[in-house]
Scaffold this active site. Sequence first.
Site, PDB file in Angstrom:
ATOM      1  N   CYS A 185     102.221  48.101  86.577  1.00 39.54           N
ATOM      2  CA  CYS A 185     103.463  47.675  85.635  1.00 39.54           C
ATOM      3  C   CYS A 185     102.883  49.236  84.474  1.00 39.54           C
ATOM      4  O   CYS A 185     101.726  48.504  83.659  1.00 39.54           O
ATOM      5  CB  CYS A 185     103.878  46.678  85.119  1.00 39.54           C
ATOM      6  SG  CYS A 185     104.682  45.375  86.809  1.00 39.54           S
ATOM      7  N   ARG A 200      97.566  50.819  79.240  1.00 36.76           N
ATOM      8  CA  ARG A 200      96.689  49.629  79.689  1.00 36.76           C
ATOM      9  C   ARG A 200      95.291  50.246  80.072  1.00 36.76           C
ATOM     10  O   ARG A 200      95.034  50.640  81.416  1.00 36.76           O
ATOM     11  CB  ARG A 200      97.278  49.589  81.445  1.00 36.76           C
ATOM     12  CG  ARG A 200      98.815  48.766  80.599  1.00 36.76           C
ATOM     13  CD  ARG A 200      99.821  47.891  81.838  1.00 36.76           C
ATOM     14  NE  ARG A 200      99.118  46.909  81.844  1.00 36.76           N
ATOM     15  CZ  ARG A 200      98.789  45.958  82.981  1.00 36.76           C
ATOM     16  NH1 ARG A 200     100.191  46.052  84.128  1.00 36.76           N
ATOM     17  NH2 ARG A 200      99.146  44.969  83.380  1.00 36.76           N
ATOM     18  N   ASP A 218     104.802  38.162  79.588  1.00 37.43           N
ATOM     19  CA  ASP A 218     105.037  38.493  81.095  1.00 37.43           C
ATOM     20  C   ASP A 218     106.830  37.682  80.622  1.00 37.43           C
ATOM     21  O   ASP A 218     107.706  37.845  81.663  1.00 37.43           O
ATOM     22  CB  ASP A 218     103.765  37.501  81.946  1.00 37.43           C
ATOM     23  CG  ASP A 218     103.353  38.619  81.708  1.00 37.43           C
ATOM     24  OD1 ASP A 218     103.273  40.169  81.437  1.00 37.43           O
ATOM     25  OD2 ASP A 218     102.258  38.134  82.767  1.00 37.43           O
ATOM     26  N   ARG A 264     106.624  42.757  93.740  1.00 39.54           N
ATOM     27  CA  ARG A 264     105.046  42.794  93.876  1.00 39.54           C
ATOM     28  C   ARG A 264     105.111  41.167  93.281  1.00 39.54           C
ATOM     29  O   ARG A 264     103.835  40.693  93.530  1.00 39.54           O
ATOM     30  CB  ARG A 264     104.549  43.550  92.499  1.00 39.54           C
ATOM     31  CG  ARG A 264     105.065  45.155  92.843  1.00 39.54           C
ATOM     32  CD  ARG A 264     104.420  45.891  91.562  1.00 39.54           C
ATOM     33  NE  ARG A 264     103.117  45.855  91.380  1.00 39.54           N
ATOM     34  CZ  ARG A 264     102.616  46.072  90.358  1.00 39.54           C
ATOM     35  NH1 ARG A 264     103.521  47.353  90.263  1.00 39.54           N
ATOM     36  NH2 ARG A 264     101.738  46.439  90.121  1.00 39.54           N
ATOM     37  N   LYS A 284     100.457  34.343  90.887  1.00 42.35           N
ATOM     38  CA  LYS A 284     100.028  35.621  91.418  1.00 42.35           C
ATOM     39  C   LYS A 284      98.700  35.887  90.668  1.00 42.35           C
ATOM     40  O   LYS A 284      97.799  36.213  91.034  1.00 42.35           O
ATOM     41  CB  LYS A 284     101.497  36.587  91.180  1.00 42.35           C
ATOM     42  CG  LYS A 284     100.519  38.250  90.456  1.00 42.35           C
ATOM     43  CD  LYS A 284     101.517  39.293  90.826  1.00 42.35           C
ATOM     44  CE  LYS A 284     101.818  39.277  89.360  1.00 42.35           C
ATOM     45  NZ  LYS A 284     101.126  40.056  88.885  1.00 42.35           N
ATOM     46  N   ASN A 285      98.943  36.287  89.448  1.00 39.01           N
ATOM     47  CA  ASN A 285      97.324  35.914  88.866  1.00 39.01           C
ATOM     48  C   ASN A 285      96.568  35.838  88.655  1.00 39.01           C
ATOM     49  O   ASN A 285      95.388  35.516  87.775  1.00 39.01           O
ATOM     50  CB  ASN A 285      98.188  35.678  86.303  1.00 39.01           C
ATOM     51  CG  ASN A 285      98.607  37.530  86.923  1.00 39.01           C
ATOM     52  OD1 ASN A 285      99.364  37.621  87.518  1.00 39.01           O
ATOM     53  ND2 ASN A 285      99.698  37.861  85.850  1.00 39.01           N
TER      54      ASN A 285
HETATM   55  C1  EPZ Z   1      96.939  40.471  82.439  1.00 32.48           C
HETATM   56  O1  EPZ Z   1      96.795  41.738  82.437  1.00 32.48           O
HETATM   57  C2  EPZ Z   1      97.993  40.229  83.369  1.00 32.48           C
HETATM   58  N1  EPZ Z   1      97.770  40.535  84.804  1.00 32.48           N
HETATM   59  C3  EPZ Z   1      99.488  40.752  83.142  1.00 32.48           C
HETATM   60  O2  EPZ Z   1     100.324  40.601  83.778  1.00 32.48           O
HETATM   61  C4  EPZ Z   1      99.752  40.273  81.419  1.00 32.48           C
HETATM   62  O3  EPZ Z   1     100.403  40.573  80.845  1.00 32.48           O
HETATM   63  C5  EPZ Z   1      98.391  40.083  80.551  1.00 32.48           C
HETATM   64  O4  EPZ Z   1      97.240  39.665  81.000  1.00 32.48           O
HETATM   65  C6  EPZ Z   1      98.182  39.365  78.921  1.00 32.48           C
HETATM   66  O5  EPZ Z   1      98.466  38.077  79.441  1.00 32.48           O
HETATM   67  C7  EPZ Z   1      97.111  40.198  85.637  1.00 32.48           C
HETATM   68  O6  EPZ Z   1      96.879  39.253  85.185  1.00 32.48           O
HETATM   69  C8  EPZ Z   1      97.125  40.859  87.514  1.00 32.48           C
HETATM   70  P1  EPZ Z   1      95.056  42.738  79.519  1.00 32.48           P
HETATM   71  P2  EPZ Z   1      95.317  42.742  81.564  1.00 32.48           P
HETATM   72  O7  EPZ Z   1      93.765  43.501  79.554  1.00 32.48           O
HETATM   73  O8  EPZ Z   1      94.470  42.290  81.916  1.00 32.48           O
HETATM   74  C9  EPZ Z   1      94.658  46.146  76.110  1.00 32.48           C
HETATM   75  C10 EPZ Z   1     102.549  40.302  85.024  1.00 32.48           C
HETATM   76  O9  EPZ Z   1     103.062  41.131  85.173  1.00 32.48           O
HETATM   77  N2  EPZ Z   1      93.382  46.322  76.790  1.00 32.48           N
HETATM   78  O10 EPZ Z   1      95.068  40.955  78.621  1.00 32.48           O
HETATM   79  O11 EPZ Z   1      96.020  44.066  82.617  1.00 32.48           O
HETATM   80  C11 EPZ Z   1      95.623  46.448  76.849  1.00 32.48           C
HETATM   81  O12 EPZ Z   1      96.425  47.711  76.363  1.00 32.48           O
HETATM   82  C12 EPZ Z   1     100.964  40.989  84.445  1.00 32.48           C
HETATM   83  O13 EPZ Z   1     102.548  39.864  86.380  1.00 32.48           O
HETATM   84  C13 EPZ Z   1      92.408  47.638  76.579  1.00 32.48           C
HETATM   85  O14 EPZ Z   1      93.149  47.950  75.158  1.00 32.48           O
HETATM   86  O15 EPZ Z   1      95.755  42.878  80.272  1.00 32.48           O
HETATM   87  C14 EPZ Z   1      97.292  44.961  76.057  1.00 32.48           C
HETATM   88  O16 EPZ Z   1      97.278  45.989  74.908  1.00 32.48           O
HETATM   89  C15 EPZ Z   1     101.512  42.147  83.690  1.00 32.48           C
HETATM   90  N3  EPZ Z   1      91.454  47.776  76.897  1.00 32.48           N
HETATM   91  C16 EPZ Z   1      95.949  44.189  75.916  1.00 32.48           C
HETATM   92  O17 EPZ Z   1      94.429  44.412  75.504  1.00 32.48           O
HETATM   93  C17 EPZ Z   1      91.240  47.238  77.987  1.00 32.48           C
HETATM   94  O18 EPZ Z   1      90.177  47.757  78.448  1.00 32.48           O
HETATM   95  C18 EPZ Z   1      95.563  43.138  76.987  1.00 32.48           C
HETATM   96  O19 EPZ Z   1      95.799  43.314  78.459  1.00 32.48           O
HETATM   97  C19 EPZ Z   1      92.159  46.221  78.446  1.00 32.48           C
HETATM   98  C20 EPZ Z   1      93.408  45.564  77.607  1.00 32.48           C
END
Ligand code: EPZ
Length: 419
Positions: free
Chosen positions: A119, A124, A308, A400, A25-26
């Site tokens: 989610c 986020r 995850d 999803r 998916k990702n």
């Molecule tokens: C990706 O989400 C994945 N989703 C998530 O999988 C996964 O848990 C995550 O990466 C971490 O590995 C997809 O690829 C679609 P991040 P993403 O931006 O990109 C903070 C699943 O179940 N942050 O790396 O949204 C954020 O709050 C999903 O498949 C900011 O502060 O994750 C978090 O604490 C759930 N500001 C951390 O960084 C920003 O602008 C990691 O988020 C962006 C993120």
Amino acid sequence: MNSLNAISVKPAKELKGEIEIQGSKNTVLPIMAATLLSSGRTVIYNCPQIEDVQVMCQLLECMHVKTSRSGHVLTIDTTEASYEPLPFSLTGRLRSSILLLGPMLARWQQAELGMPGGCAIGLRPIDIHLEGFMKMNVDVRLHHDMLTCNSYHLQGCEYHLRFPSVGATENLLLAAVGAKGRTILRGAAKEPEIIELCEYLRAMGALIEGVGTDVLIIKGTDALASCDYDNVYDRIVAGTYLLMAAAVPSDLKLMGIESIHYMKNVVDTAVKLGVSVVKHKHYLHVRSAGNVPAGSFETGIYPEFPTDLQPVLLAVLLRADGSSSVTETIFENRLGIANELAKLNASIQIAGRQAVIQGREKLSGGVVRATDLRQGVALVVAGLLCQGTTIVTDIGYIQRGYEDIVRDLRCAGANLSYV
Ligand code: EPZ
């Protein structure tokens, strides 16, 4: 996709059989967004049949992109794509909708789109995405749930991400390949999904250096061409079944896994939990006696243990021979599964970002509610460990990201059904 809204799970005495691991998916979602960077037809093979892919297709269709699917083959034709704003009613249904911002800016220098959903596992924010775009000369405005972004001259930049956000790295990459001049992203994420996206963009004609490191150097070009993609297996789905095997006596073959390079930490964790893992050419052979040793675990940035899989790990540790702990370091609100597991007689104490799980408690079936994708899947796994029947409701969250968890677990001999 199944229209019933709950899954009934019976206890599993053993798990034995072959499970075909679906496409990632990702990985596929950012690649679907990347198709917008060129004009032409793209065929994506091994594309999972999941809700998030469907919504991404609908978002592309808003911009007059044609999509069609035959089984696991998805065709995306961007020949007649033209700029349109994207409504919150669709963008709010998945996190990855924000990944269309980069390609829209690269192609049309403008984007108006609703805020992303996804989610509910933490706040986020998207501040890192937006700060990077502002460095690229993009004017960003947020009004209620709508983001309006304009750039008359999308300009390469040097930007240091304050946290290696997966989504922000992908989004900025997707814009930078079509921007004027050179972009240097420091502090970039290094997840396998980023490496796949970089390789795909390179195949489209993009110029990217530093792939697999935290410094990505991108030279913008306007000569990107459509390119087909053969999706990799889903490392989180594979990891789900690998960890699940620790809690129940198992003899499973996880099919379609060519390499475990990107799963090293998950395999190491499964081994620590008493699972024997043997890599064959196209599958993983996974065996266990179902005796889970207690331990301490922590999620972390790749290549550490993925957030995850934390809810599934928590469920598995309910079978451990003592007290275990799991610390969540990525999302601030991802231990919420403890409340639902308590309904199954589980004993889990949460203190800040740490969960302490009492193993060996007798779990009893009950009705529990999925509230996000991975939490929902972990509830299904917990159901296998309960005495009596467990009903997991609101399974739309599971759909999803998992094509058909009932089908997969039935292939392993488990007794589940949609209700
Ligand atoms: C990706 O989400 C994945 N989703 C998530 O999988 C996964 O848990 C995550 O990466 C971490 O590995 C997809 O690829 C679609 P991040 P993403 O931006 O990109 C903070 C699943 O179940 N942050 O790396 O949204 C954020 O709050 C999903 O498949 C900011 O502060 O994750 C978090 O604490 C759930 N500001 C951390 O960084 C920003 O602008 C990691 O988020 C962006 C993120």
